[in-house]
Design a protein around this motif. Structure first.
Motif, short mmCIF file in Angstrom:
data_model
loop_
_atom_site.label_atom_id
_atom_site.label_comp_id
_atom_site.label_asym_id
_atom_site.label_seq_id
_atom_site.Cartn_x
_atom_site.Cartn_y
_atom_site.Cartn_z
N CYS A 11 -56.91 17.90 39.06
CA CYS A 11 -57.37 18.25 37.73
C CYS A 11 -58.28 17.13 37.21
O CYS A 11 -57.99 15.94 37.40
N SER A 12 -59.33 17.48 36.49
CA SER A 12 -60.27 16.47 35.99
C SER A 12 -60.86 16.96 34.67
O SER A 12 -61.12 18.15 34.49
N THR A 17 -59.08 11.90 36.42
CA THR A 17 -58.51 12.94 37.28
C THR A 17 -57.05 12.67 37.52
O THR A 17 -56.57 11.54 37.38
N ASP A 18 -56.38 13.75 37.88
CA ASP A 18 -54.97 13.64 38.27
C ASP A 18 -54.73 14.66 39.37
O ASP A 18 -55.37 15.73 39.42
N SER A 19 -53.88 14.34 40.32
CA SER A 19 -53.60 15.26 41.44
C SER A 19 -52.12 15.39 41.62
O SER A 19 -51.34 14.51 41.28
#
Length: 325
Positions: A11-12, A17-19
């Motif tokens: 996700c960004s 961002t984060d994963s």
């Protein structure tokens, strides 16, 4: 599904961002087998055999699918080939291949798996590939059929015979002809390349048996293949009758007493003659030149025109001509 069951979700907001690792369960479906093409060869003179000509193989991405059901689904309309339903091995089902007609066969082989993927409800899936079977050319014997040829006139030296001897070869090889037997073997020769027969000497119709006015030659046609093959056939050559010239039989001697008047002198002869074509009664005799002493009658007898004197003419030579009808 079989290659990658776990995915990473990223996700960004455009800057940060984060994963997170996400496991998504993908429902399995039955994948078709992957069939690999194959090739093989077979001699055109081969008979049905269990010898393997080609052996296509298949793999399947679905676990547990290691065996398949094989079939030929195209290219085998003549039924020359068979396939093992369990192994895929291709064999020759029957003889009769002809290189000159078909040089290779392209078969479509299909492998079908057993289906049964859990929770998919799929039946067996199929995959196909091409298998090319090449036909190996083999030298085949030529064809040659005997027959009766046109008649050859007697008394004709070096007469040619029509039509020419003509064979054929399924491989398209050039043929070489020779005479190897028959009653006319010593009387005829054949052109090795063209097949034209010719008499080597004048033939005699009258010398042949009454019911066999012909000669026969056994002709051999040999191809140029390897190994060379041949075919033999008998050809009949009738001999046609032609008028043979009659002939007076050698020098003949007749005797008559001297001093006999022409009207009381006996006829001499007849002159002996022969003709191969006609009876002696059909011959006509005549005097060659002129004579004041004798006359030659048409039946071959000789008549006196005057009395003869031994002391003056102990011998008279007469030239006689004979003609047939």
């Amino acid at each position: 599904r079989d290659a990658l069951p776990i995915y990473t979700l990223v996700c960004s907001d455009g800057e940060l961002t984060d994963s997170k690792e996400v496991r998504i369960t993908v429902q399995d479906r039955n994948d078709p087998p992957l069939v690999r093409a194959a090739s093989g060869s077979v001699r055109e003179d081969a008979d049905a055999s269990s010898t393997q000509l080609a052996n296509p193989s298949a793999t399947d991405e679905d676990s547990g699918h290691s065996s398949f059901t094989w079939s030929i689904t195209d290219g085998n309309s003549d039924g020359f080939f068979a396939i093992s339903s369990s192994s895929g091995a291709i064999t020759l089902a029957k003889g009769g291949l002809d290189y000159e007609t078909t040089k290779e066969y392209t078969l479509t082989v299909t492998a079908t798996d057993s289906g049964g993927v859990p929770n998919s409800g799929d039946a067996g899936a199929s995959g196909s590939a091409k298998v090319v079977i090449s036909v190996i050319n083999v030298n085949e014997a030529p064809s040659l059929s005997g027959k009766t040829l046109d008649a050859v006139p007697e008394n004709s030296k070096s007469a040619t015979v029509s039509p020419k001897v003509q064979g054929s070869d399924p491989d398209g090889d050039r043929l070489y002809y020779s005479i190897v037997g028959g009653s006319g073997q010593s009387l005829f020769t054949i052109d090795g390349l063209t097949g034209e027969l010719s008499a080597t000497q004048a033939l005699d119709y009258e010398a042949l048996d009454a019911d066999k006015k012909y000669y026969q030659v056994l002709v051999k046609a040999t191809d140029s293949g390897s190994p060379a093959l041949f075919k033999q056939a008998t050809f009949t050559i009738p001999v046609a009758d032609r008028p043979d010239p009659p002939a007076v039989v050698g020098n003949q001697v007749f005797k008559i007493k001297e001093n006999l008047a022409a009207d009381s002198a006996p006829k001499l002869g007849p002159v002996k003659a022969k003709d191969e074509d006609t009876a002696t009664a059909d011959l006509t005799f005549s005097l060659v030149g002129s004579s004041d002493t004798v006359a030659v009658n048409s039946d071959g007898t000789i008549s006196m025109k005057r009395a003869l004197n031994y002391e003056a003419e102990p011998r008279i030579n007469v030239n006689v001509k004979v003609t047939d009808n």
